[in-house]
Design a protein around this motif. Structure first.
Motif, PDB file in Angstrom:
ATOM      1  N   PHE A   1       0.785  -1.221   0.000  1.00 44.43           N
ATOM      2  CA  PHE A   1       0.000   0.000   0.000  1.00 44.43           C
ATOM      3  C   PHE A   1       0.821   1.277   0.000  1.00 44.43           C
ATOM      4  N   PHE A   2       2.108   1.184  -0.309  1.00 46.53           N
ATOM      5  CA  PHE A   2       2.972   2.359  -0.234  1.00 46.53           C
ATOM      6  C   PHE A   2       2.397   3.519  -1.014  1.00 46.53           C
ATOM      7  N   SER A   3       1.924   3.280  -2.223  1.00 44.22           N
ATOM      8  CA  SER A   3       1.534   4.370  -3.118  1.00 44.22           C
ATOM      9  C   SER A   3       0.292   5.123  -2.639  1.00 44.22           C
ATOM     10  N   ILE A   4      -0.432   4.574  -1.672  1.00 41.76           N
ATOM     11  CA  ILE A   4      -1.624   5.273  -1.195  1.00 41.76           C
ATOM     12  C   ILE A   4      -1.449   5.801   0.225  1.00 41.76           C
ATOM     13  N   LEU A   5      -0.241   5.691   0.752  1.00 41.05           N
ATOM     14  CA  LEU A   5       0.041   6.148   2.108  1.00 41.05           C
ATOM     15  C   LEU A   5       0.746   7.494   2.115  1.00 41.05           C
ATOM     16  N   THR A   6       0.373   8.342   3.047  1.00 41.11           N
ATOM     17  CA  THR A   6       1.206   9.496   3.336  1.00 41.11           C
ATOM     18  C   THR A   6       2.422   8.989   4.103  1.00 41.11           C
ATOM     19  N   MET A   7       3.601   9.408   3.652  1.00 41.62           N
ATOM     20  CA  MET A   7       4.840   8.972   4.284  1.00 41.62           C
ATOM     21  C   MET A   7       5.527  10.157   4.947  1.00 41.62           C
ATOM     22  N   GLY A   8       6.299   9.867   5.961  1.00 42.67           N
ATOM     23  CA  GLY A   8       6.959  10.948   6.675  1.00 42.67           C
ATOM     24  C   GLY A   8       8.340  10.584   7.177  1.00 42.67           C
ATOM     25  N   TRP A   9       9.098  11.611   7.461  1.00 37.25           N
ATOM     26  CA  TRP A   9      10.369  11.464   8.163  1.00 37.25           C
ATOM     27  C   TRP A   9      10.168  11.989   9.585  1.00 37.25           C
ATOM     28  N   TYR A  10      10.581  11.183  10.534  1.00 33.69           N
ATOM     29  CA  TYR A  10      10.512  11.525  11.941  1.00 33.69           C
ATOM     30  C   TYR A  10      11.941  11.620  12.480  1.00 33.69           C
ATOM     31  N   ARG A  11      12.073  12.247  13.630  1.00 29.04           N
ATOM     32  CA  ARG A  11      13.389  12.238  14.266  1.00 29.04           C
ATOM     33  C   ARG A  11      13.224  12.183  15.784  1.00 29.04           C
ATOM     34  N   GLN A  12      14.244  11.623  16.413  1.00 25.27           N
ATOM     35  CA  GLN A  12      14.267  11.546  17.866  1.00 25.27           C
ATOM     36  C   GLN A  12      15.643  11.942  18.355  1.00 25.27           C
ATOM     37  N   ALA A  13      15.687  13.061  19.045  1.00 26.37           N
ATOM     38  CA  ALA A  13      16.931  13.536  19.636  1.00 26.37           C
ATOM     39  C   ALA A  13      17.082  12.937  21.025  1.00 26.37           C
ATOM     40  N   PRO A  14      18.304  12.870  21.540  1.00 29.68           N
ATOM     41  CA  PRO A  14      18.520  12.301  22.875  1.00 29.68           C
ATOM     42  C   PRO A  14      17.669  12.998  23.929  1.00 29.68           C
ATOM     43  N   GLY A  15      16.952  12.200  24.689  1.00 34.64           N
ATOM     44  CA  GLY A  15      16.143  12.746  25.767  1.00 34.64           C
ATOM     45  C   GLY A  15      14.843  13.397  25.321  1.00 34.64           C
ATOM     46  N   LYS A  16      14.532  13.313  24.035  1.00 34.04           N
ATOM     47  CA  LYS A  16      13.315  13.950  23.534  1.00 34.04           C
ATOM     48  C   LYS A  16      12.408  12.914  22.882  1.00 34.04           C
ATOM     49  N   GLN A  17      11.149  13.295  22.733  1.00 35.05           N
ATOM     50  CA  GLN A  17      10.197  12.407  22.080  1.00 35.05           C
ATOM     51  C   GLN A  17      10.391  12.428  20.566  1.00 35.05           C
ATOM     52  N   ARG A  18      10.004  11.336  19.962  1.00 34.13           N
ATOM     53  CA  ARG A  18      10.058  11.266  18.508  1.00 34.13           C
ATOM     54  C   ARG A  18       9.039  12.238  17.926  1.00 34.13           C
ATOM     55  N   GLU A  19       9.434  12.958  16.873  1.00 36.11           N
ATOM     56  CA  GLU A  19       8.538  13.929  16.269  1.00 36.11           C
ATOM     57  C   GLU A  19       8.525  13.791  14.754  1.00 36.11           C
ATOM     58  N   LEU A  20       7.381  14.117  14.182  1.00 42.57           N
ATOM     59  CA  LEU A  20       7.255  14.133  12.730  1.00 42.57           C
ATOM     60  C   LEU A  20       7.873  15.414  12.199  1.00 42.57           C
ATOM     61  N   VAL A  21       8.797  15.288  11.281  1.00 46.72           N
ATOM     62  CA  VAL A  21       9.527  16.426  10.741  1.00 46.72           C
ATOM     63  C   VAL A  21       8.940  16.890   9.409  1.00 46.72           C
ATOM     64  N   ALA A  22       8.640  15.939   8.556  1.00 43.93           N
ATOM     65  CA  ALA A  22       8.144  16.270   7.220  1.00 43.93           C
ATOM     66  C   ALA A  22       7.277  15.129   6.727  1.00 43.93           C
ATOM     67  N   ALA A  23       6.288  15.464   5.918  1.00 46.14           N
ATOM     68  CA  ALA A  23       5.383  14.456   5.374  1.00 46.14           C
ATOM     69  C   ALA A  23       5.104  14.743   3.914  1.00 46.14           C
ATOM     70  N   VAL A  24       4.837  13.674   3.171  1.00 49.42           N
ATOM     71  CA  VAL A  24       4.494  13.811   1.753  1.00 49.42           C
ATOM     72  C   VAL A  24       3.318  12.892   1.456  1.00 49.42           C
ATOM     73  N   THR A  25       2.290  13.449   0.833  1.00 47.62           N
ATOM     74  CA  THR A  25       1.092  12.673   0.497  1.00 47.62           C
ATOM     75  C   THR A  25       1.339  11.825  -0.746  1.00 47.62           C
ATOM     76  N   PRO A  26       0.438  10.902  -1.049  1.00 50.88           N
ATOM     77  CA  PRO A  26       0.614  10.099  -2.267  1.00 50.88           C
ATOM     78  C   PRO A  26       0.734  10.962  -3.519  1.00 50.88           C
ATOM     79  N   GLY A  27       0.084  12.097  -3.536  1.00 51.47           N
ATOM     80  CA  GLY A  27       0.141  12.973  -4.704  1.00 51.47           C
ATOM     81  C   GLY A  27       1.307  13.944  -4.712  1.00 51.47           C
ATOM     82  N   GLY A  28       2.105  13.952  -3.633  1.00 53.04           N
ATOM     83  CA  GLY A  28       3.298  14.786  -3.607  1.00 53.04           C
ATOM     84  C   GLY A  28       3.187  16.070  -2.812  1.00 53.04           C
ATOM     85  N   SER A  29       2.054  16.333  -2.184  1.00 52.86           N
ATOM     86  CA  SER A  29       1.949  17.521  -1.329  1.00 52.86           C
ATOM     87  C   SER A  29       2.785  17.307  -0.082  1.00 52.86           C
ATOM     88  N   THR A  30       3.401  18.395   0.385  1.00 47.87           N
ATOM     89  CA  THR A  30       4.327  18.270   1.503  1.00 47.87           C
ATOM     90  C   THR A  30       3.977  19.197   2.655  1.00 47.87           C
TER      91      THR A  30
END
Length: 120
Positions: free
Chosen positions: A28-57
């Protein structure tokens, strides 16, 4: 379910650039919004950037104008171009689907991530 393998991290000086890659597998990759997350030491994981199936960011404010997320549905890949890196960008970066309303703690699958260290 989408399984991922992140790569491209490393040690870079402030102001430098890195390009992260995410190789994804799953029906189902092509129909999923995908994202890059990051987790710094001592911090919670956060969503940094996302891209929709159609390419909106979308980006969080601290990375706007510096990071660019993109995807290739044919290759099932997601990339994150990171420019003008700052020490505060230091973190482990993860790729994953984005489910509206679900916080990172709610996901039952994560890849190994790739370490990004910004330091002089």
């Amino acid at each position: 379910q989408v399984h991922v393998a992140e790569s491209g991290g490393g040690l870079v000086q402030p102001g430098g650039s890195l390009r992260l890659s995410c190789a994804a597998s799953g029906t189902f990759f092509s129909i999923l919004t995908m994202g890059w997350y990051r987790q710094a030491p001592g911090k919670q994981r956060e969503l940094v950037a996302a891209v929709t199936p159609g390419g909106s960011t979308k980006y969080i404010d601290p990375v706007k104008g510096r990071f660019t997320i993109s995807r290739d549905n044919a290759k099932t890949e997601v990339t994150l171009q990171m420019n003008s890196l700052k020490p505060e960008d230091t973190a482990v970066y993860f790729c994953n689907k984005v489910v509206p309303g679900l916080t990172p703690d709610g996901y039952d699958y994560w890849g190994l991530g790739t370490q990004v260290t910004v330091s002089s």
